[in-house]
Design a protein around this motif. Sequence first.
Motif, short mmCIF file in Angstrom:
data_model
loop_
_atom_site.label_atom_id
_atom_site.label_comp_id
_atom_site.label_asym_id
_atom_site.label_seq_id
_atom_site.Cartn_x
_atom_site.Cartn_y
_atom_site.Cartn_z
N GLN A 141 49.89 56.81 -119.22
CA GLN A 141 49.43 57.98 -118.05
C GLN A 141 51.39 58.10 -118.64
N THR A 142 51.42 58.46 -120.01
CA THR A 142 52.65 58.50 -120.41
C THR A 142 52.40 59.56 -121.83
N LEU A 143 52.93 60.37 -121.66
CA LEU A 143 53.25 61.48 -123.14
C LEU A 143 54.58 60.96 -123.61
N THR A 144 54.73 60.91 -125.36
CA THR A 144 55.99 60.71 -126.03
C THR A 144 56.01 61.32 -127.09
N GLY A 145 56.90 61.92 -126.99
CA GLY A 145 57.44 62.93 -128.48
C GLY A 145 57.74 62.14 -129.02
N PRO A 146 58.95 63.35 -129.85
CA PRO A 146 59.13 62.70 -131.32
C PRO A 146 60.26 61.81 -131.27
N ASP A 147 61.11 62.16 -130.27
CA ASP A 147 62.53 61.11 -129.72
C ASP A 147 62.38 59.90 -129.16
N GLY A 148 61.28 60.26 -129.00
CA GLY A 148 61.11 58.81 -128.14
C GLY A 148 60.74 59.01 -126.76
N ALA A 149 61.28 60.23 -125.84
CA ALA A 149 61.35 60.43 -125.10
C ALA A 149 59.96 60.49 -124.08
N VAL A 150 59.88 59.91 -122.83
CA VAL A 150 58.89 59.79 -122.64
C VAL A 150 59.20 60.43 -121.10
#
Length: 201
Positions: A141-150
């Motif tokens: 239940q996580t989203l991870t962006g291109p910069d690694g931010a969760v």
Amino acid sequence: MDKIEIVEGPIARLPAANVDTDIIYPARFLLITTRDGLGKLAFHDKQDAPDYAPMFAALAGGAPILVAGPNFGCGSSREQAVWALKEAGFKVVIAPSFGEIFQSNCAKNGVLAIRMDAAEGLSTPYGLENGQPLSVDLRAQTLTGPDGAVAPFVVSPALREALLNGWDDIARIKALHRADIEAFEARRRVAEPWLFPGDRP
């Protein structure tokens, strides 16, 4: 129903608020009685609208994740809106809020609808532009962006279980209550044998 665990790919952004089901799937196409080919009708009447052009470009690039504005999927209860989005390639829709029936239809058709306010937590996914990558992990239940931010998100345990296993409502009942169903059928065979002519020698 297809299983969903991790969905990765570029996003398509549609920041407009109150995008109703008639915009997603115009009413004049309701005469179509099959799901096949509905993807090409998603947002059909907006294909020449400049504010929709970036989303269409991202969709053409294979975007499996739609990041929408508030009250997405409001309006009528047409299930074809979800069928069209899924056929177009969207597996996940993220918005600050949804039309209630639309969100329910997503759950019943194997599309993960995530409610996440634009002001919550990290900039993911609302800080992303069309075509930028995002990873959606339903198990964690996580989203991870291109910069690694969760950024975490929350869905109901029942929805999470159903999508991870690829269960529609009937498959879920069979999986979770198989022993009860078999016991009920065994009792009926004894009490009402005439209902089961195939059991006769």
